[in-house]
Enzyme design. Structure first.
Site, PDB file in Angstrom:
ATOM      1  N   LYS A 180      -6.938 -32.586  29.641  1.00 55.95           N
ATOM      2  CA  LYS A 180      -8.070 -33.382  29.019  1.00 55.95           C
ATOM      3  C   LYS A 180      -9.065 -32.105  28.825  1.00 55.95           C
ATOM      4  O   LYS A 180      -9.795 -32.117  27.821  1.00 55.95           O
ATOM      5  CB  LYS A 180      -8.540 -34.212  30.114  1.00 55.95           C
ATOM      6  CG  LYS A 180      -7.754 -35.185  30.541  1.00 55.95           C
ATOM      7  CD  LYS A 180      -7.402 -36.373  29.352  1.00 55.95           C
ATOM      8  CE  LYS A 180      -6.718 -37.561  30.090  1.00 55.95           C
ATOM      9  NZ  LYS A 180      -5.644 -37.735  30.650  1.00 55.95           N
TER      10      LYS A 180
HETATM   11  C1  LIG Z   1      -4.493 -38.325  30.712  1.00 53.33           C
HETATM   12  C2  LIG Z   1      -3.263 -37.856  31.094  1.00 53.33           C
HETATM   13  C3  LIG Z   1      -1.962 -38.278  30.819  1.00 53.33           C
HETATM   14  C4  LIG Z   1      -1.817 -39.529  29.600  1.00 53.33           C
HETATM   15  O1  LIG Z   1      -2.316 -38.920  28.541  1.00 53.33           O
HETATM   16  P1  LIG Z   1      -2.847 -40.075  27.418  1.00 53.33           P
HETATM   17  O2  LIG Z   1      -3.222 -39.381  26.162  1.00 53.33           O
HETATM   18  O3  LIG Z   1      -3.784 -41.062  28.012  1.00 53.33           O
HETATM   19  O4  LIG Z   1      -1.539 -40.619  26.948  1.00 53.33           O
HETATM   20  C5  LIG Z   1      -0.922 -37.756  31.463  1.00 53.33           C
HETATM   21  N1  LIG Z   1      -0.925 -36.870  32.476  1.00 53.33           N
HETATM   22  C6  LIG Z   1      -2.481 -36.385  32.919  1.00 53.33           C
HETATM   23  C7  LIG Z   1      -2.267 -35.588  33.881  1.00 53.33           C
HETATM   24  C8  LIG Z   1      -3.453 -37.113  32.382  1.00 53.33           C
HETATM   25  O5  LIG Z   1      -4.644 -36.667  32.783  1.00 53.33           O
END
Ligand SMILES: *Cc1c(COP(=O)(O)O)cnc(C)c1O
Length: 476
Positions: free
Chosen positions: A119
């Site tokens: 993120k």
């Molecule tokens: C947010 C997240 C995901 C999923 O990503 P999306 O864009 O919501 O599909 C997978 N793994 C981790 C560690 C995340 O923080």
């Protein structure tokens, strides 16, 4: 002079909200008709454009890939500087290094940012872009986000202490990992407010949707969203698909990607890269036992179930918001059709795609669900065979990638979190607790600050309104 006629605009998936430029889309998040913004046309990169990415630093490819989406809203050199500053916060020179796991099996590590979660890639850029836009407009904004785990920490890290912004992050009480909670709640910045909702992530997301659909309040508080529905995040995430594919021989060779998926933002960014001209052979949607996306690809029927808590909490989601963007494309960009399907979701609790829509999805996407036992054996076997320790989200991706026939096409699994963020699951699988990087350890002793609230819209708005320091006069 920028050529206004050629400027990229964004339209809503539900067809009635006004078309907007980049900065407004970034500050708005959810469109006023309840839809999500998508570019009116997909910018195109030619084979030559993509070939020219080879060997360039990450930040430079990033600036080139994103420029058409930003247009003249931000001057090119200034945009390139913001991009460069965002990725200078990463602890690896390559920003997103590729690791070889075996023949044609690759791992793309997306977790070298400040909170060790993928993120950070979008959030570090988004915070800088929003800050610049608000300052230039002499405006303030109230950011409200919902998190199933990593978004909150990454957002707080990126937005803490920024003068023009108040940030409220909702998380499902008791349903995020200890490390994830601490990353959010130990910020001492005055503009940071953590709210633990007594409910699931989907409840948090529903509260957030209600807030953004409360147009009077939304305007009065200058609400801005930073969840994965924010177009700027998708845009930033499309970059590493280009960077990694080019490192493996694109555009002269196609690549497969396998993406641990929750809210469908990350894998939609891969779809975006494909629409921009990157030769992606298959996009594999990897889910945990919360498998709504696997079921919809199998049957065409989108039917949310109860959310099941797993060792990969950032993927414990039954309503994948960004899936609406893909439906919009599959339905030939027909906003009326999207409204019809979303009404059915709201009123009947589900919808069914047409044969034509479904086959358009199946042309590029596959989907696979991985249960808890397989997550554990995947972490254990990988550690035994290669010495590489992965987190449970990444393990969902690796397990799905192994089940996919690749036939000479490289398969890149996205690694979305550092194993140290999920020490219990890793220890259960391998018998050993992962080492904690200094970046994570720093804040462990600090005091936690958060407020527990019932899953109740009025209580939430009361809480936010009483804590917004000053309300913006104007945002545009
Ligand atoms: C947010 C997240 C995901 C999923 O990503 P999306 O864009 O919501 O599909 C997978 N793994 C981790 C560690 C995340 O923080």
């Amino acid at each position: 002079m920028p050529d206004q006629a050629n400027e990229l605009r964004y339209v809503s998936t539900r067809g009635t909200a006004p078309a907007l430029g980049f900065e407004d889309v970034m500050l708005t998040g959810l469109a006023r008709d309840g839809g999500l913004y998508v570019p009116e046309v997909w910018p195109q990169f030619t084979t030559l454009d993509i070939e020219a990415f080879a060997g360039l630093p990450y930040a430079e490819v990033a600036a080139r890939v994103m420029e058409p989406f930003v247009g003249s809203d931000i001057p090119q050199n200034e945009f390139a500087e913001l991009v460069s500053a965002a990725y200078a916060t990463f602890s690896h020179n390559a920003v997103t290094p590729l690791i070889e796991l075996g023949p044609d099996q690759w791992l793309l590590e997306l977790f070298h940012g400040p909170t060790l979660a993928f993120k950070d890639i979008a959030m570090q850029l988004l915070a800088r872009l929003m800050d610049r836009t608000l300052q230039r407009r002499n405006a303030r904004a109230t950011i409200v986000g919902a998190t199933s785990g990593d978004t909150g920490g990454a957002a707080i890290e990126a937005f803490a202490g920024r003068e023009a912004i108040e940030i409220f992050i909702l998380h499902p009480h008791g349903r995020v990992s200890d490390v994830q909670r601490r990353q959010m709640t130990t910020s001492s910045a005055e503009n940071v407010h953590n709210i633990a909702i007594e409910g699931t992530f989907d409840d948090c997301q529903a509260l957030l949707k209600a807030l953004f659909n409360d147009l009077e309040r939304r305007d009065r508080l200058s609400l801005a969203g930073v969840n994965s529905i924010n177009w700027a995040r998708i845009m930033a995430q499309s970059v590493y698909y280009f960077v990694s594919a080019v490192a493996l021989g694109a555009p002269n060779r196609a690549v497969n990607f396998c993406v641990p998926t929750g809210n469908f933002g990350d894998v939609f960014a891969g779809y975006a890269a494909s629409r921009m001209g990157l030769p992606i052979n298959r996009l594999v949607i990897a889910t945990n036992v919360n498998d709504i996306l696997v079921r919809v690809l199998k049957s065409g029927s989108y039917q949310p179930n109860e959310v099941i808590a797993t060792s990969s909490p950032s993927m414990d989601i039954q309503v994948s918001s960004n899936f609406e963007r893909l439906i919009f494309e599959a339905a030939g960009r027909d906003g009326t059709r999207v409204c019809q399907l979303m009404d059915s979701l709201g009123q009947q609790g589900g919808f069914t795609l047409s044969e034509e829509e479904l086959s358009s999805l199946r042309g590029l996407f596959s989907a696979m669900a991985v249960d808890e036992a397989e997550v554990e054996t995947t972490i254990r076997d990988l550690a035994r065979e290669t010495g590489y320790v992965c987190d449970p989200h990444t393990a969902v991706g690796i397990a799905a990638a192994r089940r996919t026939q690749s036939e000479g096409v490289p398969m890149v699994t996205l690694s979305t979190a550092h194993p140290a963020k999920f020490p219990d699951a890793v220890e259960a699988a391998t018998g050993k607790r992962p080492d904690v990087p200094p970046r994570l350890e720093q804040r462990f002793g600090a005091e936690e600050r958060f407020t527990v609230l019932e899953n109740n819209y009025d209580l939430l708005t009361e809480f936010i309104e009483s804590r917004v320091r000053a309300v913006s006069e104007t945002t545009s």
